[in-house]
Design an enzyme around this catalytic site. Structure first.
Site, PDB file in Angstrom:
ATOM      1  CB  SER A 232      -0.922  -0.805   1.233  1.00 52.19           C
ATOM      2  OG  SER A 232      -1.717   0.820   1.470  1.00 52.19           O
ATOM      3  CG  ASP A 326      -6.347  -2.566  -4.409  1.00 53.98           C
ATOM      4  OD1 ASP A 326      -7.028  -2.354  -3.012  1.00 53.98           O
ATOM      5  OD2 ASP A 326      -5.356  -1.957  -4.295  1.00 53.98           O
ATOM      6  CG  HIS A 360      -5.791  -2.576   0.021  1.00 56.53           C
ATOM      7  ND1 HIS A 360      -4.580  -2.079  -1.074  1.00 56.53           N
ATOM      8  CD2 HIS A 360      -5.614  -2.250   0.887  1.00 56.53           C
ATOM      9  CE1 HIS A 360      -3.853  -1.546  -0.564  1.00 56.53           C
ATOM     10  NE2 HIS A 360      -4.262  -1.032   0.691  1.00 56.53           N
TER      11      HIS A 360
END
Length: 420
Positions: A232, A326, A360
């Site tokens: 991320s 995601d 994610h």
């Protein structure tokens, strides 16, 4: 008790290591329910269950017997682990203290009712996050706030710096597990930890440069370069590090943007602005979860393209791990952008692994997929996407791919033996 529950390896194993589960002493073709549970460091309960039928000899081997329903169905020998769900809404299983194992309780109940039925057998299995011989060393060197994990043996070992995302703090569980596979891994905090900034308002790349220097000067780290692993926000930081800093050979990013996000990035006399966002573009699911995927500005549009990270300046190869479900970033689009940019500058395309049905938060194997959780900084329930079975399979494969990539580019090895 009527049944004997056997897990192999016996007694304890590393979290990323598969276990075999066999129940003996049942009646021929007896219907039973297996239930597994653990509590995290905050006391939150995570559980899963599945219904099975013993074979004609009264034995139940999860490597051969499909689940007939429950938290999952089908032949899934590790399903009871990755299918665990939090009793509390939007809970996410993370490991906060890697020194302490998770104690996983497994029960065998008569019949197909998960909350009922006579208890036939029970066992407790310890799931470790530090493999035998792995050393954990807190690092407070200059400004660097981190923990170094070293494999057993004399070394030196290929080095990796591991960065997590916008939740901040010091997350060690991925680094500690990777060290069990022969890497010296530095879990690096960059905000919301000890005397580091409480908020991510500005990022100075010199801090991360200091971490690279620490690793390359460490006698147990094999130079002349290190690898980077980022998830991320930590992923775009890794891209910036690879693009501007020396001593970096290989970079893996998991569901990340190819532009600088959230806070301006400073390095010497250079500033890369953050991509920016429009919070008015968020949506909510029927259950009240926030979907932020569409709030981010498009880095291909002016003036947002100034936030793009010049990947073509990097010296080593990239691996992009992309969850195609995601809901935090447009990860597939960003990986495509990276590939196009590198090719336009005469560089090799990155390796990109696409995982359908995967959200994610791609963790090491057998962590229950986090399809939604409360964000540590925002305090909001965020929808991350992903389908349980597909996401769980992706975590197993991605973990192996990460090791193979780093062994190849940091060690010169073409493959790595899999325990998964």
């Amino acid at each position: 008790m009527a049944a004997t529950v056997t897990l192999e390896p016996a007694g304890r194993s590393c979290w990323d290591e598969p276990v075999s589960i066999v129940v003996r002493g049942l009646a021929p073709e007896q219907r039973v329910t297996l239930r597994v549970s653990l509590r995290d460091e905050k006391g939150e309960l995570f559980r899963a269950h599945a219904r099975y039928r013993a074979d004609a000899g009264g034995e139940l081997d999860l490597a051969r017997a499909p689940a007939l329903g429950g938290s999952f169905a089908g032949l899934e020998p590790m399903g009871l682990f990755w299918a665990m769900e939090a009793e509390k809404p939007w809970g996410r299983l993370v490991k906060r203290d890697v020194n302490q194992p998770f104690a996983v309780e497994l029960e065998v109940l008569d019949g197909h009712e998960p909350e009922g039925g006579r208890l036939l057998g029970r066992t407790v299995h310890q799931r470790d996050f530090i493999a035998p011989g792995v050393r954990r060393e807190p690092v407070r060197a200059g400004r660097v706030r981190a923990t170094l994990f070293l494999p057993p043996g004399a070394g030196p070992f290929p080095g990796i710096i591991d960065l997590f995302g916008s939740g901040g703090g010091l997350c060690e569980y991925r680094a500690s597990l990777l060290a069990g596979h022969g890497f010296a891994v530095l879990a690096l905090a960059y905000f919301r930890f000890e005397d580091l900034p409480e908020s991510l308002n500005v990022v100075h790349l010199e801090y991360f440069e200091e971490a690279v220097d620490f690793m390359l000067q460490h006698p147990k780290v094999k130079g002349p370069s290190v690898g980077l692993l980022g998830f991320s926000k930590g992923g775009d930081l890794c891209l910036s590090m690879a693009s501007f800093l020396k001593g970096i050979t290989a970079t893996v990013v998991i569901n990340s943007c190819v532009a600088n996000t959230i806070a301006p990035l400073h390095y010497k006399d250079m500033i890369i602005p953050d991509l920016g966002s429009d919070l008015g573009k968020y949506t909510t699911t029927e259950s009240g979860l926030f979907n932020f995927m569409n709030i981010w500005n498009n880095p291909l549009e002016k003036p947002y393209h100034q936030s793009l990270i010049p990947l073509e300046k990097a010296q080593g190869p990239f691996l992009f791990i992309v969850g195609m479900d995601d809901y935090s970033w447009k990860s597939e689009f960003y990986a495509y952008m990276a590939s196009e940019r590198l090719q336009a500058h005469g560089k090799d395309r990155p390796q990109i692994l696409y995982y359908p049905g995967t959200g994610h938060c791609i963790d090491p194997p057998y962590f229950p997929p986090s399809r939604a959780s409360v964000h540590a900084v925002l305090g909001l329930p965020i929808y991350y996407g992903g389908e349980l079975k597909a996401h769980s399979g992706a975590q197993v494969d991605a973990w192996q791919q990460i090791q193979t990539f780093f062994h190849k580019h940091l060690n010169g090895e073409t493959s790595v033996n899999s325990k998964l």
